[in-house]
Design a protein around this motif. Structure first.
Motif, PDB file in Angstrom:
ATOM      1  N   SER A 332       0.858  -1.180   0.000  1.00 19.76           N
ATOM      2  CA  SER A 332       0.000   0.000   0.000  1.00 19.76           C
ATOM      3  C   SER A 332       0.896   1.232   0.000  1.00 19.76           C
ATOM      4  CB  SER A 332      -0.896  -0.003   1.251  1.00 19.76           C
ATOM      5  OG  SER A 332      -1.615   1.201   1.372  1.00 19.76           O
ATOM      6  N   PRO A 333       0.945   1.992  -1.111  1.00 20.27           N
ATOM      7  CA  PRO A 333       1.798   3.186  -1.148  1.00 20.27           C
ATOM      8  C   PRO A 333       1.263   4.237  -0.171  1.00 20.27           C
ATOM      9  CG  PRO A 333       0.989   2.600  -3.355  1.00 20.27           C
ATOM     10  CD  PRO A 333       0.209   1.810  -2.366  1.00 20.27           C
ATOM     11  N   GLU A 334       2.032   4.533   0.861  1.00 17.19           N
ATOM     12  CA  GLU A 334       1.576   5.451   1.893  1.00 17.19           C
ATOM     13  C   GLU A 334       2.187   6.826   1.683  1.00 17.19           C
ATOM     14  OE1 GLU A 334      -0.787   4.764   4.125  1.00 17.19           O
ATOM     15  OE2 GLU A 334      -0.945   2.879   3.028  1.00 17.19           O
ATOM     16  N   GLU A 335       1.310   7.827   1.550  1.00 13.54           N
ATOM     17  CA  GLU A 335       1.788   9.187   1.352  1.00 13.54           C
ATOM     18  C   GLU A 335       2.700   9.589   2.508  1.00 13.54           C
ATOM     19  OE1 GLU A 335      -1.460  12.033   1.795  1.00 13.54           O
ATOM     20  OE2 GLU A 335      -2.677  10.426   2.640  1.00 13.54           O
ATOM     21  N   GLY A 336       3.775  10.267   2.155  1.00 12.71           N
ATOM     22  CA  GLY A 336       4.735  10.674   3.170  1.00 12.71           C
ATOM     23  C   GLY A 336       5.890   9.712   3.345  1.00 12.71           C
ATOM     24  N   THR A 337       5.857   8.580   2.640  1.00 11.26           N
ATOM     25  CA  THR A 337       6.968   7.625   2.721  1.00 11.26           C
ATOM     26  C   THR A 337       7.797   7.689   1.442  1.00 11.26           C
ATOM     27  OG1 THR A 337       5.691   5.796   1.761  1.00 11.26           O
ATOM     28  CG2 THR A 337       5.584   6.078   4.153  1.00 11.26           C
ATOM     29  N   PRO A 338       9.105   7.418   1.522  1.00 11.88           N
ATOM     30  CA  PRO A 338       9.935   7.427   0.311  1.00 11.88           C
ATOM     31  C   PRO A 338       9.447   6.451  -0.746  1.00 11.88           C
ATOM     32  CG  PRO A 338      11.308   7.452   2.279  1.00 11.88           C
ATOM     33  CD  PRO A 338       9.901   7.230   2.747  1.00 11.88           C
ATOM     34  N   ALA A 339       8.928   5.299  -0.326  1.00 10.23           N
ATOM     35  CA  ALA A 339       8.510   4.289  -1.299  1.00 10.23           C
ATOM     36  C   ALA A 339       7.354   4.776  -2.164  1.00 10.23           C
ATOM     37  CB  ALA A 339       8.119   3.005  -0.582  1.00 10.23           C
ATOM     38  N   ALA A 340       6.533   5.675  -1.621  1.00 11.74           N
ATOM     39  CA  ALA A 340       5.381   6.167  -2.383  1.00 11.74           C
ATOM     40  C   ALA A 340       5.816   6.965  -3.610  1.00 11.74           C
ATOM     41  CB  ALA A 340       4.491   7.021  -1.484  1.00 11.74           C
ATOM     42  N   LYS A 341       7.049   7.440  -3.600  1.00  8.54           N
ATOM     43  CA  LYS A 341       7.552   8.227  -4.730  1.00  8.54           C
ATOM     44  C   LYS A 341       8.354   7.384  -5.708  1.00  8.54           C
ATOM     45  CE  LYS A 341       7.979  12.310  -1.723  1.00  8.54           C
ATOM     46  NZ  LYS A 341       8.920  13.305  -1.153  1.00  8.54           N
ATOM     47  N   MET A 342       8.530   6.093  -5.394  1.00 12.46           N
ATOM     48  CA  MET A 342       9.339   5.238  -6.247  1.00 12.46           C
ATOM     49  C   MET A 342       8.597   4.863  -7.525  1.00 12.46           C
ATOM     50  SD  MET A 342      11.108   2.607  -3.543  1.00 12.46           S
ATOM     51  CE  MET A 342      12.189   3.198  -2.236  1.00 12.46           C
ATOM     52  N   LEU A 343       9.364   4.675  -8.570  1.00 13.59           N
ATOM     53  CA  LEU A 343       8.814   4.169  -9.820  1.00 13.59           C
ATOM     54  C   LEU A 343       8.797   2.648  -9.754  1.00 13.59           C
ATOM     55  CD1 LEU A 343      10.701   6.580 -12.259  1.00 13.59           C
ATOM     56  CD2 LEU A 343       8.425   6.870 -11.244  1.00 13.59           C
ATOM     57  N   ASN A 344       8.602   2.016 -10.889  1.00 16.50           N
ATOM     58  CA  ASN A 344       8.576   0.548 -10.953  1.00 16.50           C
ATOM     59  C   ASN A 344       7.510  -0.043 -10.045  1.00 16.50           C
ATOM     60  OD1 ASN A 344      11.057   0.192 -12.679  1.00 16.50           O
ATOM     61  ND2 ASN A 344      11.986   1.199 -10.917  1.00 16.50           N
ATOM     62  N   ARG A 345       6.366   0.605 -10.006  1.00 21.13           N
ATOM     63  CA  ARG A 345       5.278   0.117  -9.165  1.00 21.13           C
ATOM     64  C   ARG A 345       4.598  -1.089  -9.794  1.00 21.13           C
ATOM     65  NH1 ARG A 345       1.665   5.035  -6.639  1.00 21.13           N
ATOM     66  NH2 ARG A 345       3.337   6.166  -5.567  1.00 21.13           N
ATOM     67  N   VAL A 346       4.012  -1.883  -8.935  1.00 25.92           N
ATOM     68  CA  VAL A 346       3.202  -3.015  -9.362  1.00 25.92           C
ATOM     69  C   VAL A 346       1.736  -2.616  -9.254  1.00 25.92           C
ATOM     70  CG1 VAL A 346       2.594  -5.416  -8.869  1.00 25.92           C
ATOM     71  CG2 VAL A 346       4.969  -4.641  -8.612  1.00 25.92           C
ATOM     72  N   ASP A 347       0.944  -2.994 -10.236  1.00 29.29           N
ATOM     73  CA  ASP A 347      -0.486  -2.709 -10.195  1.00 29.29           C
ATOM     74  C   ASP A 347      -1.092  -3.258  -8.901  1.00 29.29           C
ATOM     75  OD1 ASP A 347      -3.107  -2.041 -11.757  1.00 29.29           O
ATOM     76  OD2 ASP A 347      -3.373  -4.102 -11.041  1.00 29.29           O
TER      77      ASP A 347
END
Length: 442
Positions: A332-347
């Protein structure tokens, strides 16, 4: 004044709810389980991931319906959701009469009084301040209780919002923990479940060294029958800790070690300090030095950089290691975390599908583990009687309450909740075990 509490999320949150309940009782308020008829309903929320946020909002809205019908007075929201969305909550949920953050649990009495008097209440204290020592009541069955030894987290994994909601890692003083633990054991608690976001780092901030082994040895001197450990981070499991777990009979040979993933690229992107090889080595070491060890873990599917090869690596890892207890959750991409800004996301749908596939594979591992227990005799802590199953229900050292399976068993005499009995395992049922008492012991 009548107050009721709804506790959502993890058992660390439950402890905060128990503290607020104790403070209200000490002030002379009446605390009841049912929301209906309450002057104030306190909803202690989780705001960790999307599903938790949705549950919290739905719970608040269900209480708001009772309020609209005149069945409750006011609504006070505490916990991680209010800490995370301080400005939005009162604006978007006008039914809410007051909010408090995760650093303000000690202010519950004044908050309830002000809200009940018709005043809007909003208070957010320092979430990285010293851990406030508060009284508590036990909301679990009296034979087991959670003992929180630290607050917050300083690991700062890239996908996790916890440090922003709970502050930096702060250990409680050992003497305060032991005083609380003594009160729990004196009250009849048989199973003490040691919890924190990361118990392996206990003491590093206060004492400049990891003190969990010493704390556990002191807890073992108290009148507990079992001491269970949640959660141990893999990079901080020391030889001293392993030796303590192996040598102390009261410590359950059960370790909850959240790994989240095993692919090196993903682990590095997530700011985890493990490697695939290191995790294999750790589990091999633990099993060789702690006979009968049962492992629990959690993994996240659909993390950034999890391509098909990385997901297959995760599945292969779990099947090779045969971790007896595991949970899988879609990222779950959580706003405010570095991972939420990462590319290469999975649907998100693919992440969910992968989590379900992991659990299908994991069910085979758990079934195989259960098969190895057929015909054995286990020490079981009775949690009560299940009228639907027409059997007693309990757990061995290999099952933590609420997250693992259970053992259904029959007996020729009454078995009390909180009593330890010897159960011969005779079958399996949908991932659980069945058996019969062959001898009862206190």
């Amino acid at each position: 004044m009548i107050v009721s509490f709804i506790s959502l999320g993890c058992d660390k949150n439950r402890v905060n709810t128990e503290q607020m309940m104790a403070l209200c009782l000490q002030s002379g308020m009446t605390v009841q389980e049912d929301c209906a008829g309450s002057d104030v309903v306190v909803v202690n929320t989780c705001g960790f991931i999307d599903s938790a946020k949705l549950e919290a909002i739905e719970t608040i809205l269900s209480v708001a319906e009772l309020k609209a019908a005149g069945r409750v007075g006011k609504i006070l929201v505490t916990g991680c959701l209010s800490q995370r969305y301080q400005a939005e909550l009162l604006e978007e949920l006008p039914e809410v009469d007051g909010i408090m953050g995760t650093g303000s649990y000690g202010d519950i009495v004044s908050a309830v009084e002000q809200v009940a008097a018709g005043q809007k209440f909003s208070h957010f204290a320092d979430i990285s301040g010293p851990v406030e020592e508060l009284p508590r009541v036990i909301s679990t069955p009296m034979h087991y209780a959670y003992l929180r030894i630290a607050e917050g987290c300083s690991n700062r994994c890239a996908y996790c919002i916890i440090p922003a909601l709970r502050g930096k890692y702060r250990s409680r003083r050992m003497e305060d923990i032991l005083t609380e633990a003594k009160a729990l054991s004196d009250s009849g608690v048989k199973e003490c479940i040691v919890i924190a976001q990361d118990i392996t780092r206990y003491g590093i901030d206060l004492y400049k060294e990891k003190k969990l082994p010493e704390l556990l040895r002191e807890l073992c001197k108290l009148d507990f029958h079992w001491i269970r450990l949640h959660y141990l981070y893999p990079d901080s499991i020391t030889d001293a800790l392993i030796d303590t777990i192996a040598s102390e009979p009261k410590i359950c040979k059960y370790m909850d070690i959240p790994i989240q993933h095993c692919n090196d690229t993903i682990l590095q992107a997530m700011r985890r300090r493990e490697t695939n090889a290191g995790l294999h080595q750790l589990f091999t070491k633990l099993r060789s030095r702690i006979p009968g060890l049962v492992l629990r873990t959690t993994v996240i599917t659909g993390l950034p950089y999890e391509d098909e090869a990385a997901f297959e690596e995760l599945c292969d890892f779990l099947q090779e290691e045969k971790i007896q207890r595991a949970g899988a959750f879609p990222y779950s991409p959580e706003e405010g975390t570095p991972a939420a800004k990462m590319l290469n996301r999975v649907d998100s749908d693919e992440a969910q599908s992968r989590a379900e596939l992991v659990m299908q594979l994991q069910s085979q591992v758990m079934d195989a583990f259960n098969d190895t227990r057929l015909g054995t005799t286990l020490e079981v802590l009775c949690d009560g009687f299940d009228p639907q199953a027409m059997a007693y229900v309990g757990r061995s050292y290999a099952e933590s309450p609420g997250i693992d399976g259970v053992i259904y068993f029959t007996a020729d005499r009454d078995v009390q909740s909180g009593q330890f009995v010897s159960v011969r395992i005779t079958g399996t049922m949908d991932g659980d075990l069945t058996g019969e008492v062959i001898e009862t012991e206190e």
